[in-house]
Design an enzyme around this catalytic site. Structure first.
Site, PDB file in Angstrom:
ATOM      1  CD  GLN A   1      -6.796   3.243  -8.844  1.00  0.00           C
ATOM      2  OE1 GLN A   1      -7.066   2.458  -9.739  1.00  0.00           O
ATOM      3  NE2 GLN A   1      -5.656   3.894  -8.813  1.00  0.00           N
ATOM      4  CG  ASN A   2      -4.836   1.169  -2.434  1.00  0.00           C
ATOM      5  OD1 ASN A   2      -4.933   0.747  -3.592  1.00  0.00           O
ATOM      6  ND2 ASN A   2      -3.741   1.733  -1.962  1.00  0.00           N
TER       7      ASN A   2
ATOM      8  CG  HIS B   1     -11.764   0.753  -7.003  1.00  0.00           C
ATOM      9  ND1 HIS B   1     -10.541   0.414  -7.529  1.00  0.00           N
ATOM     10  CD2 HIS B   1     -12.436   1.368  -8.018  1.00  0.00           C
ATOM     11  CE1 HIS B   1     -10.482   0.800  -8.806  1.00  0.00           C
ATOM     12  NE2 HIS B   1     -11.613   1.383  -9.122  1.00  0.00           N
TER      13      HIS B   1
ATOM     14  CB  CYS C   1     -31.869  -8.619   5.177  1.00  0.00           C
ATOM     15  SG  CYS C   1     -30.441  -8.533   6.284  1.00  0.00           S
TER      16      CYS C   1
ATOM     17  CB  THR D   1      -2.383   3.656  -9.695  1.00  0.00           C
ATOM     18  OG1 THR D   1      -3.352   3.023 -10.551  1.00  0.00           O
ATOM     19  CG2 THR D   1      -2.166   5.087 -10.138  1.00  0.00           C
ATOM     20  CB  SER D   2      -0.821  -0.443 -13.268  1.00  0.00           C
ATOM     21  OG  SER D   2      -2.169  -0.814 -13.088  1.00  0.00           O
TER      22      SER D   2
ATOM     23  CG  ASN E   1       4.524   3.090 -10.642  1.00  0.00           C
ATOM     24  OD1 ASN E   1       5.156   2.045 -10.525  1.00  0.00           O
ATOM     25  ND2 ASN E   1       3.216   3.116 -10.833  1.00  0.00           N
TER      26      ASN E   1
HETATM   27  N1  APR Z   1       6.182   2.096  -4.731  1.00  0.00           N
HETATM   28  C1  APR Z   1       5.627   2.681  -5.808  1.00  0.00           C
HETATM   29  N2  APR Z   1       4.973   2.011  -6.770  1.00  0.00           N
HETATM   30  C2  APR Z   1       4.887   0.674  -6.646  1.00  0.00           C
HETATM   31  C3  APR Z   1       5.460  -0.015  -5.548  1.00  0.00           C
HETATM   32  C4  APR Z   1       6.133   0.755  -4.556  1.00  0.00           C
HETATM   33  N3  APR Z   1       6.703   0.193  -3.488  1.00  0.00           N
HETATM   34  N4  APR Z   1       5.207  -1.342  -5.705  1.00  0.00           N
HETATM   35  C5  APR Z   1       4.516  -1.459  -6.840  1.00  0.00           C
HETATM   36  N5  APR Z   1       4.313  -0.254  -7.435  1.00  0.00           N
HETATM   37  C6  APR Z   1       3.543   0.079  -8.624  1.00  0.00           C
HETATM   38  C7  APR Z   1       3.642  -0.906  -9.774  1.00  0.00           C
HETATM   39  O1  APR Z   1       4.754  -0.593 -10.612  1.00  0.00           O
HETATM   40  C8  APR Z   1       2.303  -0.688 -10.497  1.00  0.00           C
HETATM   41  O2  APR Z   1       2.392   0.332 -11.465  1.00  0.00           O
HETATM   42  O3  APR Z   1       2.183   0.096  -8.269  1.00  0.00           O
HETATM   43  C9  APR Z   1       1.367  -0.219  -9.376  1.00  0.00           C
HETATM   44  C10 APR Z   1       0.343  -1.240  -8.934  1.00  0.00           C
HETATM   45  O4  APR Z   1      -0.539  -1.463  -9.990  1.00  0.00           O
HETATM   46  P1  APR Z   1      -1.814  -2.407  -9.837  1.00  0.00           P
HETATM   47  O5  APR Z   1      -1.430  -3.663  -9.169  1.00  0.00           O
HETATM   48  O6  APR Z   1      -2.444  -2.510 -11.187  1.00  0.00           O
HETATM   49  O7  APR Z   1      -2.753  -1.606  -8.799  1.00  0.00           O
HETATM   50  P2  APR Z   1      -3.837  -0.469  -9.089  1.00  0.00           P
HETATM   51  O8  APR Z   1      -3.392   0.443 -10.170  1.00  0.00           O
HETATM   52  O9  APR Z   1      -4.189   0.116  -7.781  1.00  0.00           O
HETATM   53  O10 APR Z   1      -5.047  -1.343  -9.618  1.00  0.00           O
HETATM   54  C11 APR Z   1      -6.270  -0.712  -9.892  1.00  0.00           C
HETATM   55  O11 APR Z   1      -7.280  -2.827 -10.245  1.00  0.00           O
HETATM   56  O12 APR Z   1      -8.080  -4.998  -9.924  1.00  0.00           O
HETATM   57  C12 APR Z   1      -8.063  -3.750  -9.535  1.00  0.00           C
HETATM   58  O13 APR Z   1      -9.705  -2.993  -8.135  1.00  0.00           O
HETATM   59  C13 APR Z   1      -8.342  -3.284  -8.170  1.00  0.00           C
HETATM   60  O14 APR Z   1      -8.160  -1.020  -7.312  1.00  0.00           O
HETATM   61  C14 APR Z   1      -7.518  -2.002  -8.104  1.00  0.00           C
HETATM   62  C15 APR Z   1      -7.416  -1.597  -9.560  1.00  0.00           C
END
Ligand code: APR
Length: 248
Positions: A100-101, A118, A129, A187-188, A212
């Site tokens: 998603q990054n 994404h 254009c 990812t959350s 996570n």
């Molecule tokens: N190691 C593992 N997990 C981690 C770490 C780490 N060092 N640091 C943070 N996390 C976890 C957090 O606990 C959380 O669950 O990563 C997750 C990040 O979640 P989000 O910030 O919601 O990111 P993501 O899930 O990628 O978001 C999805 O939301 O707004 C958008 O488009 C944007 O692609 C993104 C989408």
């Protein structure tokens, strides 16, 4: 940690392992995640800054946030978690990374099969254009950056309210259905449709391994093995153990 051992055994014994990554995998590269106490959305309201209608209404305002993000992302380097997934691919145990990054750090770590769910921040398109630019060829100090035709440039990242690139969408769900294992990292799991990839994989019989810092909505529902910790510490340990198991 017994979860690391369990995760490694499952991966070593599987044919099709797919990784799904989110902002958490790049936190150790210095790029803030979106949610959580340090998240970007605590500073910026996503509906005001990340919705396509906000960009169209006031590109200059959104570009001020984007320029700040680009400064961080363009100087960031892959961390041990990105390299671990590359190594897993080399071992024949990571068929694809769905991310998603938009930071291109998987590609910079050497992963060959990366699906950018994404979109990407590496290229930008003129809204008037349609001309495409590489980010290196754009002066990000001029806000908003413009095409030679005068039109505003928009990064090729998926804003809220925009569709997922059709090929990425189709291929990701095909892979989810084929997977024996889905390795969900940082990812959350709150943003759809990406968050339905684990559900689709699970429904098709895949095991879900989650890495996570904190539990997510997946953890107590569909996750089989939850490895709690930093991706940059946990993933290299899993991969080292997979390597050991494949030798024996
Ligand atoms: N190691 C593992 N997990 C981690 C770490 C780490 N060092 N640091 C943070 N996390 C976890 C957090 O606990 C959380 O669950 O990563 C997750 C990040 O979640 P989000 O910030 O919601 O990111 P993501 O899930 O990628 O978001 C999805 O939301 O707004 C958008 O488009 C944007 O692609 C993104 C989408």
């Amino acid at each position: 940690m017994k979860e690391i051992e369990r995760a490694a055994e499952i991966i070593a014994g599987s044919k099709c392992v797919i990784a799904l990554t989110g902002a958490g995998i790049s936190v150790e590269s210095g790029i803030p995640a979106f949610r959580g106490s340090q998240g970007l959305w605590t500073k910026y309201d996503p509906m005001e800054y990340a919705h396509i209608s906000s960009f169209m209404r006031d590109p200059e305002k959104v570009w001020r946030m984007l320029a700040e993000l680009y400064e961080i992302v363009l100087s960031a380097k892959p961390n041990p978690a990105h390299y671990a997934l590359k190594e897993l691919e080399d071992l024949g145990k990571c068929t694809a990374v769905i991310t998603q990054n938009v930071d291109a750090l998987h590609q910079r770590a050497g992963s060959r099969k990366v699906i950018e769910f994404h979109g990407t921040g590496e290229t930008l398109t003129c809204l008037d254009c349609g001309r495409s630019y590489k980010v290196d060829d754009v002066d990000l100090k001029k806000i908003p950056p413009r095409c030679t035709c005068g039109g505003v440039l928009k990064p090729d990242i998926v804003f809220f309210g925009e569709p997922i690139p059709p090929d990425a969408l189709r291929e990701s769900f095909e892979l989810a259905r084929r997977a024996d294992v889905l390795l969900v990292v940082g990812t959350s799991a709150q943003v759809y449709p990406a968050a339905s990839i684990p559900e689709e994989a699970k429904a098709s019989g895949a095991k879900i391994i989650e890495v996570n810092l904190e539990p997510t909505p997946l953890t107590n529902t569909i996750t089989d093995v939850f490895c709690q910790g930093k991706a940059g510490e946990v993933l290299p340990k899993i991969v080292e153990r997979v390597r050991g198991l494949l030798k024996t």
